[in-house]
Design an enzyme around this catalytic site. Structure first.
Site, PDB file in Angstrom:
ATOM      1  N   CYS A  22      32.631  20.677  27.688  1.00 46.29           N
ATOM      2  CA  CYS A  22      31.171  20.815  27.649  1.00 46.29           C
ATOM      3  C   CYS A  22      30.789  22.282  27.423  1.00 46.29           C
ATOM      4  O   CYS A  22      31.294  23.163  28.125  1.00 46.29           O
ATOM      5  CB  CYS A  22      30.568  20.317  28.962  1.00 46.29           C
ATOM      6  N   GLU A  28       0.857  -1.185   0.000  1.00 42.97           N
ATOM      7  CA  GLU A  28       0.000   0.000   0.000  1.00 42.97           C
ATOM      8  C   GLU A  28       0.890   1.229   0.000  1.00 42.97           C
ATOM      9  O   GLU A  28       2.015   1.185   0.500  1.00 42.97           O
ATOM     10  CB  GLU A  28      -0.880   0.038   1.251  1.00 42.97           C
ATOM     11  N   CYS A  85      26.071  19.482  35.580  1.00 42.59           N
ATOM     12  CA  CYS A  85      25.886  20.147  34.289  1.00 42.59           C
ATOM     13  C   CYS A  85      24.425  20.611  34.175  1.00 42.59           C
ATOM     14  O   CYS A  85      23.512  19.775  34.214  1.00 42.59           O
ATOM     15  CB  CYS A  85      26.216  19.173  33.157  1.00 42.59           C
ATOM     16  N   ASP A  90       0.963  10.712   3.711  1.00 43.08           N
ATOM     17  CA  ASP A  90       1.596  11.681   4.594  1.00 43.08           C
ATOM     18  C   ASP A  90       0.537  12.601   5.181  1.00 43.08           C
ATOM     19  O   ASP A  90       0.194  13.636   4.609  1.00 43.08           O
ATOM     20  CB  ASP A  90       2.627  12.489   3.792  1.00 43.08           C
ATOM     21  N   LYS A  94      10.754   3.718   2.370  1.00 42.77           N
ATOM     22  CA  LYS A  94      10.682   5.162   2.130  1.00 42.77           C
ATOM     23  C   LYS A  94      11.317   5.507   0.789  1.00 42.77           C
ATOM     24  O   LYS A  94      12.423   5.060   0.480  1.00 42.77           O
ATOM     25  CB  LYS A  94      11.412   5.930   3.252  1.00 42.77           C
ATOM     26  N   TYR A 117      -6.629   2.293   6.183  1.00 44.61           N
ATOM     27  CA  TYR A 117      -5.720   1.226   5.763  1.00 44.61           C
ATOM     28  C   TYR A 117      -5.570   0.048   6.730  1.00 44.61           C
ATOM     29  O   TYR A 117      -4.855  -0.900   6.437  1.00 44.61           O
ATOM     30  CB  TYR A 117      -4.324   1.801   5.505  1.00 44.61           C
ATOM     31  N   CYS A 157      29.696  14.502  28.364  1.00 46.51           N
ATOM     32  CA  CYS A 157      30.073  15.330  29.506  1.00 46.51           C
ATOM     33  C   CYS A 157      29.880  14.474  30.754  1.00 46.51           C
ATOM     34  O   CYS A 157      28.755  14.053  31.044  1.00 46.51           O
ATOM     35  CB  CYS A 157      29.188  16.572  29.583  1.00 46.51           C
ATOM     36  N   CYS A 194      28.953  23.432  31.004  1.00 43.39           N
ATOM     37  CA  CYS A 194      29.610  23.489  32.326  1.00 43.39           C
ATOM     38  C   CYS A 194      31.138  23.482  32.228  1.00 43.39           C
ATOM     39  O   CYS A 194      31.828  23.481  33.244  1.00 43.39           O
ATOM     40  CB  CYS A 194      29.132  22.331  33.199  1.00 43.39           C
ATOM     41  N   LYS A 210       2.153   4.770   1.393  1.00 44.20           N
ATOM     42  CA  LYS A 210       2.243   5.370   2.733  1.00 44.20           C
ATOM     43  C   LYS A 210       1.848   6.839   2.610  1.00 44.20           C
ATOM     44  O   LYS A 210       2.552   7.617   1.976  1.00 44.20           O
ATOM     45  CB  LYS A 210       3.660   5.229   3.291  1.00 44.20           C
TER      46      LYS A 210
END
Length: 677
Positions: free
Chosen positions: A415, A123, A439, A127, A321, A234, A433, A418, A125
């Site tokens: 990082c 079938e 942090c 959107d 896809k 569907y 980190c 921090c 797909k």
């Protein structure tokens, strides 16, 4: 006098018959026009009949019917859309991007089914916005958005305005069932809406999918009725579906009045699947609405049952896809994001570019290796596409446009939040980190995870509010939420008394959230929703889990070494134990409730079952749940470890042969019930 009395007495019956006859006529014409695209009367004639019906209904309110064709114009106002738990979870699909992916999927399902005899339905797909429609005795009773798959928003009043969705079916197919599909906005309707917006000086809508999705949450259903929305169906979910295949079920749905697209084909081999994909990869551009791929499903419903589901997706279906749209734009800057676990993700900040109907300004660069591999630099013209049509990512560099003064990218060493030096473990693609409890971004991200819908589901608090509470020193961890007071919240920026009240009410309500969700919420690394449920069901309470050894943990169903080590590491940290104890004091559910344990036993503890065939007493999902509720484990394929096979009708011959060769006992569902008793 007697004759006159009889006429008066009979008049309502004639009026009721006339009203019902008009309703049936209008439903038939509506179906011909919106579903079959084959009008049998003119718009003018249709409107005359509709006005006649409206007049008769207004004069005879005793015959009101919420599913009358006159009710499709809307008018109901919904201020807040009620969140509803799906009776049957709405899973997401696994994606594939190549023929090899599909061939690998086919190998996996044939291995589980232990047969080469598998056919597929293909079938398109679509959107749009996913919707779940529930029917009882042939009447639409509710419409719920997909949401997170477990629960969504009830939008029934808005859905009733979409004319291709039948409010009453031509015949009662089953006493109750669910049917799923996509709410879409065809290109013609979308373009017309935008022309009207431009004429009045409004910004045009970005794309059909987002506009369709947003339409479902409009508060005034009469406004939804003005939009040219459509619905393509569907998938039917029913306990006792009389049909043998997915294709036959969709054919029946079409007969009942549902708009099931004609682009469906049964394929007897993967080669036929490839042909279908190749054909539609070209023909899709002639469709009146958006489509981004092909969904391939195992056609046999019995085989679908046997394949079952993973934690996230049905094993019996996969989405292929189509090649994603790609655009080029300039990379202005590379910034770095810190995640909840401390993982660092580099982000490309781009010159805005239109991609698949949306404006893209940022895209993922994944990690240091990807930047080095593609030699991505600030100032480059890069190629951007949407990974799985959702998350934009940089996939290449146009070296012919590279500036002469270009410098290679040097990945950060500390990082960005921090300034702690980053670490990278051997075999890990990402930098981290290590300042887990100091942090700021890691702290606020953990709290945001804690309040999220799949975890504690606390209404009235969002990511911005968490940032504000942290900045003002009111929360340093998720346990602090339970000490917040209304008078502390009201003075904060953009806060009002009502907002503060809603927040406190949401926090209080979260104390009723069940143990498995609390376990997911506290944020043990690698413990997602499914693992949290497994651990909660096995250990029953947080204290038993805290005392578990490595050997105990790896013996729990589906718990591997990585998860076991992570659980042990979490409870070795004093701060985590302190937080858990505080949550206990505040009254959170840190053990399974008596209600959730009702009907559960350990009768089948240590026993592994394989379920095969079609059953009469149980449906397959209920049978699997019963096994797990009684301490057993359900495996998808037969092995030496299998203790019993519960066989229904049409058990596969290869499974039967394997069971006999391994001398595994084959029992019926009646035998299974006796075993429990």
């Amino acid at each position: 006098m007697i004759i006159l009395a009889l006429k008066i007495k009979n008049m309502p019956i004639n009026i009721e018959q006339k009203i019902n006859k008009l309703r049936e006529e209008l439903r038939m014409h509506n179906y011909n026009y919106y579903v079959l695209d084959n009008a049998t009367i003119s718009d003018y004639e249709f409107d005359l009949k509709l006005k006649e019906l409206e007049k008769l209904e207004a004069e005879n309110p005793q015959f009101f019917d919420p599913n009358s064709p006159t009710q499709r114009v809307g008018g109901e106002i919904t201020k807040n859309f009620k969140t509803v738990e799906h009776k049957n979870r709405m899973y997401s699909l696994d994606n594939s991007y190549s023929k090899e992916d599909l061939q690998d999927w086919e190998k996996r399902i044939k291995k589980i089914l232990e047969t080469e005899d598998v056919s597929y339905t293909c079938e398109l797909k679509y959107d749009g916005a996913s919707i779940n429609l529930s029917y009882e005795n042939g009447v639409l009773v509710s419409a719920v958005t997909r949401g997170d798959g477990f629960q969504g928003d009830e939008v029934t009043a808005n859905i009733k305005t979409i004319k291709s969705i039948p409010l009453v079916l031509k015949e009662a197919f089953l006493e109750n069932f669910e049917i799923r599909g996509e709410i879409i906005l065809p290109f013609d309707g979308f373009n017309k809406m935008n022309e009207e917006r431009i004429d009045i000086g409004e910004e045009p809508y970005k794309n059909p999918r987002n506009t369709a999705s947003g339409s479902l949450k409009l508060q005034d259903s009469s406004e939804v009725a003005k939009r040219p929305l459509d619905c393509l169906l569907y998938h039917i979910v029913a306990n006792k579906n009389p049909k043998a295949t997915h294709f036959e079920t969709l054919e029946k749905a079409r007969e009942l009045g549902f708009k099931v697209p004609n682009a469906i084909e049964v394929c007897k081999s993967m080669e036929e699947v490839f042909t279908f994909i190749e054909n539609w990869n070209t023909k899709r551009f002639d469709l009146p609405y958006e489509t981004d791929g092909v969904v391939v499903k195992v056609n046999s419903l019995a085989q679908q049952d046997e394949l079952g589901y993973t934690a996230k997706s049905p094993r019996w279906a996969i989405a292929y896809k189509f090649k994603t749209e790609q655009e080029s734009t300039v990379l202005n800057e590379i910034t770095y994001q810190v995640g909840r676990t401390g993982a660092i993700t580099p982000v490309a900040n781009l010159e805005p570019v239109q991609l698949a109907g949306t404006t893209v300004k940022r895209a993922s660069l994944h990690n240091a290796d990807q930047i080095e591999k593609l030699d991505i630099r600030v100032g480059d013209t890069v190629f951007v596409e949407k990974g799985g049509e959702i998350i934009p990512k940089v996939v290449g560099v146009d070296l012919s446009k590279r500036p002469s003064n270009s410098e290679p990218t040097v990945y950060i060493t500390h990082c960005p939040d921090c300034n702690t030096e980053l670490v990278r473990k051997e075999g890990d693609a990402k930098h981290y980190c290590p300042n887990e409890y100091g942090c700021p971004t890691q702290i606020t991200s953990r709290i945001q995870h804690f309040i999220s819908r799949k975890a504690m589901d606390i209404d009235g608090i969002g990511a911005e509010t968490i940032e504000l509470l942290f900045k003002e020193g009111l929360v340093q961890n998720y346990a602090d939420l339970y000490e917040l007071k209304e008078e502390e919240i009201i003075p904060l920026e953009r806060m009002a008394e009502k907002s503060a009240q809603n927040m406190i009410v949401g926090i209080e309500k979260s104390k009723k959230i069940p143990f498995e969700k609390v376990l997911f919420a506290i944020g043990i690394r690698f413990v997602g929703e499914t693992v949290a449920k497994k651990l909660a069901n096995h250990y029953k309470n947080i204290d038993a889990l805290k005392q578990a050894t490595f050997e105990d943990l790896v013996n729990v169903d589906e718990i591997g070494e990585k998860i076991a080590k992570s659980v042990l590491s979490f409870f070795k940290i004093d701060l985590n134990n302190q937080l858990v104890e505080r949550l206990k004091e505040y009254g959170l559910q840190l053990e399974l409730s008596e209600e959730s344990q009702e009907g559960k036993t350990e009768i089948l503890n240590g026993k592994i079952f394989v379920v095969s065939g079609v059953f009469k007493i149980f449906n397959r999902n209920d049978l699997k749940k019963s096994i797990e509720d009684n301490g057993g484990k359900v495996a998808s394929s037969i092995s030496k470890k299998t203790n019993f096979i519960i066989a229904g009708d049409n058990m596969g011959p290869s499974k039967l042969a394997k069971a006999e060769s391994l001398e595994i006992p084959i029992i019926t569902e009646t035998d299974y019930i006796k075993m429990l008793n």
